[in-house]
Design a protein around this motif. Structure first.
Motif, short mmCIF file in Angstrom:
data_model
loop_
_atom_site.label_atom_id
_atom_site.label_comp_id
_atom_site.label_asym_id
_atom_site.label_seq_id
_atom_site.Cartn_x
_atom_site.Cartn_y
_atom_site.Cartn_z
N GLY A 31 11.86 -24.58 79.83
CA GLY A 31 11.09 -23.50 79.24
C GLY A 31 10.75 -23.88 77.81
O GLY A 31 11.25 -23.31 76.87
N CYS A 32 9.91 -24.89 77.68
CA CYS A 32 9.69 -25.52 76.37
C CYS A 32 8.22 -25.83 76.22
O CYS A 32 7.66 -26.60 76.99
CB CYS A 32 10.52 -26.80 76.31
N ALA A 33 7.58 -25.22 75.20
CA ALA A 33 6.14 -25.39 75.03
C ALA A 33 5.77 -26.85 74.78
O ALA A 33 4.83 -27.38 75.36
CB ALA A 33 5.64 -24.52 73.87
N ALA A 34 6.57 -27.54 73.94
CA ALA A 34 6.27 -28.94 73.65
C ALA A 34 6.39 -29.77 74.92
O ALA A 34 5.59 -30.69 75.16
CB ALA A 34 7.23 -29.47 72.58
N CYS A 43 13.45 -36.84 75.94
CA CYS A 43 14.25 -37.26 74.79
C CYS A 43 14.43 -38.77 74.79
O CYS A 43 14.54 -39.39 73.74
CB CYS A 43 15.63 -36.64 74.84
N SER A 46 11.40 -36.43 68.82
CA SER A 46 12.50 -35.52 68.57
C SER A 46 12.55 -34.48 69.66
O SER A 46 11.53 -34.05 70.17
CB SER A 46 12.33 -34.85 67.21
N ARG A 75 19.72 -39.71 65.66
CA ARG A 75 20.05 -38.74 66.69
C ARG A 75 19.92 -39.31 68.11
O ARG A 75 20.67 -38.93 69.01
CB ARG A 75 19.10 -37.54 66.55
N MET A 76 18.96 -40.21 68.29
CA MET A 76 18.71 -40.71 69.63
C MET A 76 19.64 -41.84 70.03
O MET A 76 19.54 -42.39 71.10
CB MET A 76 17.25 -41.17 69.75
N ARG A 81 21.17 -20.80 65.28
CA ARG A 81 19.77 -21.07 64.97
C ARG A 81 19.63 -21.78 63.63
O ARG A 81 18.80 -22.68 63.48
CB ARG A 81 18.96 -19.77 64.99
N VAL A 91 16.52 -29.86 62.65
CA VAL A 91 15.85 -30.56 63.75
C VAL A 91 14.42 -30.04 63.89
O VAL A 91 13.46 -30.80 64.06
CB VAL A 91 16.61 -30.36 65.09
N GLY A 93 12.03 -31.37 61.44
CA GLY A 93 11.65 -32.76 61.70
C GLY A 93 10.58 -32.88 62.77
O GLY A 93 10.04 -33.95 63.00
N TYR A 94 10.24 -31.75 63.40
CA TYR A 94 9.32 -31.76 64.53
C TYR A 94 7.98 -32.42 64.21
O TYR A 94 7.46 -33.22 64.95
CB TYR A 94 9.09 -30.32 65.02
N LYS A 108 7.23 -34.47 61.74
CA LYS A 108 7.35 -35.51 60.70
C LYS A 108 6.25 -36.57 60.76
O LYS A 108 5.87 -37.11 59.74
CB LYS A 108 8.74 -36.16 60.73
N PHE A 151 1.71 -21.59 66.58
CA PHE A 151 1.94 -22.75 67.45
C PHE A 151 3.36 -23.31 67.27
O PHE A 151 4.06 -23.58 68.24
CB PHE A 151 0.90 -23.84 67.14
N MET A 200 5.92 -21.09 68.79
CA MET A 200 5.89 -21.21 70.25
C MET A 200 6.70 -22.43 70.70
O MET A 200 7.36 -22.41 71.74
CB MET A 200 4.44 -21.33 70.70
N ASN A 201 6.67 -23.48 69.89
CA ASN A 201 7.43 -24.67 70.24
C ASN A 201 8.94 -24.45 70.17
O ASN A 201 9.70 -25.22 70.74
CB ASN A 201 7.06 -25.83 69.31
N THR A 205 10.44 -22.29 71.67
CA THR A 205 10.91 -21.88 73.01
C THR A 205 11.80 -22.96 73.62
O THR A 205 12.76 -22.66 74.30
CB THR A 205 9.72 -21.64 73.97
N GLY A 206 11.47 -24.24 73.32
CA GLY A 206 12.23 -25.34 73.89
C GLY A 206 13.64 -25.45 73.33
O GLY A 206 14.50 -26.10 73.91
#
Lengths: 99, 342
Positions: A72-75, A91, A97, B38-39, B182, B188, B191-192, B194, B295, B298-299, B301-302
């Motif tokens: 449930g993720c817009a991205a 990921c 990210s 992070r990855m 939150r 994080v 950083g979306y 970036k 926008f 909305m992101n 949501t993930g």
């Protein structure tokens, strides 16, 4: 849950009570208390709280539950549209990210 | 290679793990929260020992994201237990379960690979409840003979769960999303974008120099900085303010929440005469800040713990065209406002 409810009447969760054997697994795995047990069988009590994670379907030994699960993720959905795939957060991809 | 959080080896091959976070663990946690490395924050999959576990000691399963590993081992302080780490490619349990790396197949594979039947006498593994998204308890039982017991969602509840005889309370079974949760996610979120944080402001600064008389570097500097500030406000309202205030902002749709917070911010900016010098430019910023904030919200949501795929798809169907329409109208209006004094 803390007053967090998303859109109404959109989720794809279905339960076939005829198939249910009352094992309670769905009430254990659901993170949003969507199920309860009534008359020894599962029943959906909080439908709009469902986030379609799919844990109940996966852990129902009688295959009585079905749900179109996904992120449930817009991205993730945009990712899916751009690549022509199912919605994905990806990921593990090229260092993007994510969760 | 000897990892710094290991304290020795048990029965020759099983590494023993410390239940205390070192300064280095804490520092690395902070870095990961800010998306640094992070990855690639992983531990080696396999079996680990906590304390001096016997063949009757419980087996806890988790993923190989080091942050998950750290929280579980810290929660097991004072206990003797086995820790079975699945190869989730360094991703947390819930996301990995959704992606299929924390799965029935991987759990069965690790049970076999580590020869768990030789290590413990009982036939139970405790899997975090959110792992149920990827693990099918009855299939694991069929393949390995091990029963999956779903433990609490949060590692900190493990001790209470064990004391209650491996029973989780309703509260332990419910996913929450507190203000503190939150807040921890804001770095994080920030950083979306970036990849665009330099490019887009640069474009706005360059375009800011445009005017009826041609091009002015002075104007590029003055109006350009103000434009970048306005964009930054939109970024903050969408990525940080809306997520933190989430339960208190009206509307169910995240795009509307973000739009509303963006509008409030725009009104405040307009009040302090920071939006622009002409009516047209002011309108353009309402459109741009509103759509960008909408926008980005909305992101979020993930990142939340309660939005469904069907719900987000429904929301996006109407929100995305509106956001694109508003943003492009906003940019065009903004450029036009450079040439028309209205």
């Amino acid at each position: 849950m803390n007053g967090f409810v998303y859109l109404k009447d959109v989720v794809t969760l279905e339960l076939d009570r005829e198939k249910c054997n009352g094992c309670r697994m769905c009430t254990i795995v659901c993170p949003h208390a969507v199920f309860a047990i009534e008359n020894k069988r599962a029943v959906i009590v909080n439908r709009d709280l469902c986030m379609e994670c799919g844990a109940c379907e996966k852990n129902c030994p009688e295959s009585a539950i079905s749900v179109r699960s996904g992120v449930g993720c817009a991205a993730g959905i945009i990712n899916g549209i751009l690549r022509g795939t199912e919605p994905t957060c990806d990921c593990s991809g090229s260092g993007g990210s994510c969760c | 290679m000897k990892e710094f959080f290991l304290t020795g080896n048990l029965i020759d091959t099983v590494p023993q793990v410390s239940t205390v976070w070192s300064k280095r663990d804490l520092w690395e946690t902070i870095k990961v929260r800010w998306s640094v490395g992070r990855m690639n924050y992983k531990v080696k999959p396999g079996i680990y020992a906590i304390g001096q576990p016997s063949e009757d000691a419980p087996v806890f399963v988790t993923g190989n994201f080091k942050l998950s590993f750290d929280h579980v081992r810290r929660a097991l302080a004072g206990m003797s237990a086995w820790l079975l780490i699945l190869d989730t490619k360094g991703i947390n349990v819930w996301c990995a379960a959704g992606k299929g790396t924390f799965s029935t197949k991987e759990l069965v594979r690790q049970i076999e690979l580590t020869n768990l039947v030789q290590i413990v006498k009982h036939r139970k593994v405790i899997v975090p409840q959110l792992g149920a998204v990827g693990v099918s308890a009855h299939e694991v039982k069929n393949s390995t003979g091990f029963s999956v017991i779903y433990g609490p969602i949060r590692a900190e509840d493990i001790s209470g769960f064990m004391k209650a005889g491996m029973k989780a309370t309703t509260a332990m079974r419910a996913v929450t999303f507190s203000t503190w949760d939150r807040l921890k996610l804001i770095p994080v979120e920030l950083g979306y974008g970036k990849k665009y944080l330099i490019l887009i402001p640069a474009i706005f600064i360059i375009l800011s120099g445009l005017n009826r008389g041609g091009y002015s570097v002075d104007l590029a500097y003055k109006d350009g900085l103000r434009s970048v500030f306005n964009l930054f406000v939109a970024y903050l309202t969408g990525c940080a303010i809306t997520p933190v205030l989430l339960p208190w902002v009206p509307f169910r749709r995240f795009s509307l929440k973000g739009f509303l917070v963006g509008m409030i911010a725009t009104i405040i900016l307009a009040w302090f005469r920071l939006l622009g010098s002409t009516l047209l430019e002011i309108i353009s910023w309402f459109l741009m800040i509103g759509s960008v904030s909408s926008f980005l919200a909305m992101n979020f949501t993930g990142t939340t713990t309660f939005t469904s795929l069907s719900g987000v798809q429904k929301e996006m169907k109407t929100a995305l065209p509106l956001q694109i329409g508003m943003a492009s109208t906003g940019v065009i209006t903004w450029i036009v406002s450079k040439f028309i004094l209205l």
